[in-house]
Design a protein around this motif. Structure first.
Motif, PDB file in Angstrom:
ATOM      1  N   SER A  35      -8.383 -13.461  -2.176  1.00 23.13           N
ATOM      2  CA  SER A  35      -8.704 -12.045  -2.366  1.00 23.13           C
ATOM      3  C   SER A  35      -7.421 -11.240  -2.286  1.00 23.13           C
ATOM      4  O   SER A  35      -6.378 -11.741  -1.845  1.00 23.13           O
ATOM      5  CB  SER A  35      -9.707 -11.546  -1.314  1.00 23.13           C
ATOM      6  N   ILE A  36      -7.516  -9.992  -2.712  1.00 20.05           N
ATOM      7  CA  ILE A  36      -6.352  -9.096  -2.688  1.00 20.05           C
ATOM      8  C   ILE A  36      -6.713  -7.855  -1.880  1.00 20.05           C
ATOM      9  O   ILE A  36      -7.798  -7.289  -2.042  1.00 20.05           O
ATOM     10  CB  ILE A  36      -5.927  -8.703  -4.119  1.00 20.05           C
ATOM     11  N   PHE A  37      -5.789  -7.451  -1.022  1.00 26.72           N
ATOM     12  CA  PHE A  37      -5.988  -6.283  -0.158  1.00 26.72           C
ATOM     13  C   PHE A  37      -4.857  -5.296  -0.435  1.00 26.72           C
ATOM     14  O   PHE A  37      -3.684  -5.595  -0.181  1.00 26.72           O
ATOM     15  CB  PHE A  37      -5.978  -6.725   1.307  1.00 26.72           C
ATOM     16  N   ILE A  38      -5.206  -4.146  -0.991  1.00 29.83           N
ATOM     17  CA  ILE A  38      -4.205  -3.128  -1.344  1.00 29.83           C
ATOM     18  C   ILE A  38      -4.063  -2.135  -0.196  1.00 29.83           C
ATOM     19  O   ILE A  38      -5.067  -1.654   0.347  1.00 29.83           O
ATOM     20  CB  ILE A  38      -4.605  -2.371  -2.627  1.00 29.83           C
ATOM     21  N   THR A  61     -10.983 -10.681  -6.439  1.00 28.12           N
ATOM     22  CA  THR A  61     -11.749  -9.879  -5.480  1.00 28.12           C
ATOM     23  C   THR A  61     -10.779  -8.917  -4.813  1.00 28.12           C
ATOM     24  O   THR A  61      -9.757  -9.337  -4.262  1.00 28.12           O
ATOM     25  CB  THR A  61     -12.394 -10.780  -4.413  1.00 28.12           C
ATOM     26  N   VAL A  62     -11.086  -7.621  -4.880  1.00 24.94           N
ATOM     27  CA  VAL A  62     -10.129  -6.612  -4.438  1.00 24.94           C
ATOM     28  C   VAL A  62     -10.749  -5.680  -3.393  1.00 24.94           C
ATOM     29  O   VAL A  62     -11.857  -5.168  -3.580  1.00 24.94           O
ATOM     30  CB  VAL A  62      -9.627  -5.768  -5.628  1.00 24.94           C
ATOM     31  N   ASN A  63     -10.027  -5.475  -2.308  1.00 20.16           N
ATOM     32  CA  ASN A  63     -10.358  -4.454  -1.313  1.00 20.16           C
ATOM     33  C   ASN A  63      -9.115  -3.599  -1.089  1.00 20.16           C
ATOM     34  O   ASN A  63      -8.003  -3.981  -1.473  1.00 20.16           O
ATOM     35  CB  ASN A  63     -10.793  -5.101   0.010  1.00 20.16           C
ATOM     36  N   TYR A  64      -9.302  -2.456  -0.462  1.00 19.21           N
ATOM     37  CA  TYR A  64      -8.141  -1.597  -0.213  1.00 19.21           C
ATOM     38  C   TYR A  64      -8.362  -0.739   1.016  1.00 19.21           C
ATOM     39  O   TYR A  64      -9.496  -0.559   1.493  1.00 19.21           O
ATOM     40  CB  TYR A  64      -7.839  -0.714  -1.425  1.00 19.21           C
ATOM     41  N   THR A  65      -7.256  -0.206   1.536  1.00 23.15           N
ATOM     42  CA  THR A  65      -7.308   0.772   2.612  1.00 23.15           C
ATOM     43  C   THR A  65      -6.325   1.893   2.292  1.00 23.15           C
ATOM     44  O   THR A  65      -5.315   1.671   1.604  1.00 23.15           O
ATOM     45  CB  THR A  65      -6.961   0.133   3.977  1.00 23.15           C
ATOM     46  N   ILE A  66      -6.634   3.082   2.771  1.00 25.96           N
ATOM     47  CA  ILE A  66      -5.813   4.263   2.490  1.00 25.96           C
ATOM     48  C   ILE A  66      -5.357   4.868   3.814  1.00 25.96           C
ATOM     49  O   ILE A  66      -6.193   5.187   4.671  1.00 25.96           O
ATOM     50  CB  ILE A  66      -6.611   5.306   1.683  1.00 25.96           C
ATOM     51  N   ILE A  97      -1.548  -9.342  -0.078  1.00 23.62           N
ATOM     52  CA  ILE A  97      -1.480  -7.901   0.175  1.00 23.62           C
ATOM     53  C   ILE A  97      -0.600  -7.264  -0.889  1.00 23.62           C
ATOM     54  O   ILE A  97       0.441  -7.815  -1.260  1.00 23.62           O
ATOM     55  CB  ILE A  97      -0.935  -7.621   1.589  1.00 23.62           C
ATOM     56  N   ILE A  98      -1.017  -6.108  -1.398  1.00 22.47           N
ATOM     57  CA  ILE A  98      -0.200  -5.334  -2.326  1.00 22.47           C
ATOM     58  C   ILE A  98       0.128  -3.995  -1.674  1.00 22.47           C
ATOM     59  O   ILE A  98      -0.772  -3.271  -1.236  1.00 22.47           O
ATOM     60  CB  ILE A  98      -0.898  -5.116  -3.678  1.00 22.47           C
ATOM     61  N   ALA A  99       1.408  -3.687  -1.606  1.00 24.07           N
ATOM     62  CA  ALA A  99       1.880  -2.400  -1.084  1.00 24.07           C
ATOM     63  C   ALA A  99       2.058  -1.451  -2.255  1.00 24.07           C
ATOM     64  O   ALA A  99       2.998  -1.603  -3.038  1.00 24.07           O
ATOM     65  CB  ALA A  99       3.189  -2.588  -0.335  1.00 24.07           C
ATOM     66  N   LEU A 100       1.164  -0.486  -2.387  1.00 23.75           N
ATOM     67  CA  LEU A 100       1.202   0.473  -3.491  1.00 23.75           C
ATOM     68  C   LEU A 100       1.603   1.835  -2.942  1.00 23.75           C
ATOM     69  O   LEU A 100       0.791   2.551  -2.340  1.00 23.75           O
ATOM     70  CB  LEU A 100      -0.170   0.546  -4.176  1.00 23.75           C
TER      71      LEU A 100
END
Length: 359
Positions: A35-38, A61-66, A97-100
């Protein structure tokens, strides 16, 4: 597309710079992840999160946090909250993890990646000019109330994906902040490319071609140094030119009150002054000050006691046996790390801070 390869003792990766590559993120993911977590911030969310999520969801599969925008989010409290959310989302050791975002997001997300389940892969997707520096090299960290980046690690990314279109939505203060780091690279590199950078005026529109050219120059300097000294035991310290006073100003004024690049610009100016005093050399102090004023950097700072600044500077990571070590220049393109006597530092700093307000 411009591609810069970074080869270190622990990893090799590519920095890719182009327009609209946020829509091609899947092309840069070289293996299958569970999975990927942004991780992004509240400013970038509204601008680019949907672009990246919709692209990634085609194959992942993608999740994220802001997190809230601003340097105050680079803290242990926010770090712990992200770890909790990542666990709750089902991120595991085979995840990515992706750092955007900008430098704050990159440092924070990279530190999360370096410690989550003892370390997982991550990708940097910088959205500011400043992040051209922080996204390359694998230094990740959060701040401590006593100083900047005092809690950190070395954890290189799997890739850096740099979409220059995102740079057109950052405010002037962030644009000039990033260009301060490119100027830093121009001053410590042999041969120096300061003569080119001193003509840049970020208060006027910049073309994508110019942005890419400047980013490539800055990243190339960083990449070459990181390849030779990944863990900052020797010449990587040169990348801290301007940062000894810069970090002290950031911490003493309060994180977020002045941007990192704004503080570094003042720090470089002071490093010129200390270099001239220490080595009796002539450096383009007036040219750098003119560039700072032309690009509308803040110079009329709130009054800070010199003793407090020196105390902060003693907490710098280069400090040895309570002796402040500064990156100085013997000439343009010839950096060195030098121990500076407290009395000399106090004298020079008091004079410098007074002149900064008067000019």
């Amino acid at each position: 597309m411009e591609v810069i390869s970074v080869q270190t003792s622990t990893n090799s990766y590519q920095v890719s710079i182009d327009k609209q590559i946020r829509f091609k993120v899947n092309d840069f993911i070289k293996k299958k992840y569970s999975s990927i977590f942004i991780i992004t911030d509240s400013n970038v969310e509204a601008l680019y999160l949907d672009d990246v999520v919709s692209t990634l969801q085609k194959a992942n599969t993608v999740n994220y946090t802001i997190v809230p925008a601003g340097e105050s989010s680079k803290s242990i409290r926010v770090y712990f909250d992200i770890i909790t959310q990542a666990i709750q989302c089902g991120l595991d050791r085979q995840g990515l993890i992706i750092a955007l975002g900008g430098g704050m997001v990159g440092d924070l997300a990279g530190f999360v990646a370096s410690t989550f389940m003892r370390g997982i892969d991550y990708i940097q997707m910088p959205t500011t000019v400043l992040a051209h520096d922080s996204s390359v090299g694998g230094k990740v960290a959060v701040n401590h109330p006593e100083g900047k980046n005092l809690i950190g690690n070395f954890h290189p990314p799997q890739a850096v994906i740099y979409d220059v279109e995102t740079l057109h939505t950052i405010p002037l203060m962030e644009l000039r902040s990033g260009y301060a780091e490119i100027v830093k690279h121009s001053l410590i590199h042999t041969p120096s490319f300061w003569d080119e950078m001193k003509t840049v005026n970020v208060t006027k529109p910049l073309y994508d071609e110019d942005l890419m050219k400047h980013l490539v120059k800055g990243i190339s300097v960083k990449a070459k140094i990181v390849e030779e000294d990944e863990r900052e035991t020797n010449i990587r310290q040169y990348l801290n030119f301007g940062h000894t006073l810069g970090h002290a100003l950031e911490a003493e004024l309060g994180y977020g009150e002045i941007t990192h690049g704004e503080a570094v610009a003042i720090g470089m100016l002071f490093a010129f002054r200390v270099s001239s005093y220490t080595y009796n050399v002539s450096l383009p102090y007036d040219e750098l000050f003119t560039w700072i004023k032309k690009n509308q950097f803040p110079t009329n700072l709130p009054s800070v006691p010199i003793t407090k600044l020196i105390k902060r500077m003693k907490k710098d990571k280069k400090t040895k046996n309570q002796s402040i070590q500064m990156v100085l220049l013997k000439s343009l393109g010839e950096p060195t790390v030098t121990s500076v006597d407290d009395r000399d530092l106090a004298y020079l700093l008091e004079k410098f801070m007074r002149e900064l307000v008067e000019k």
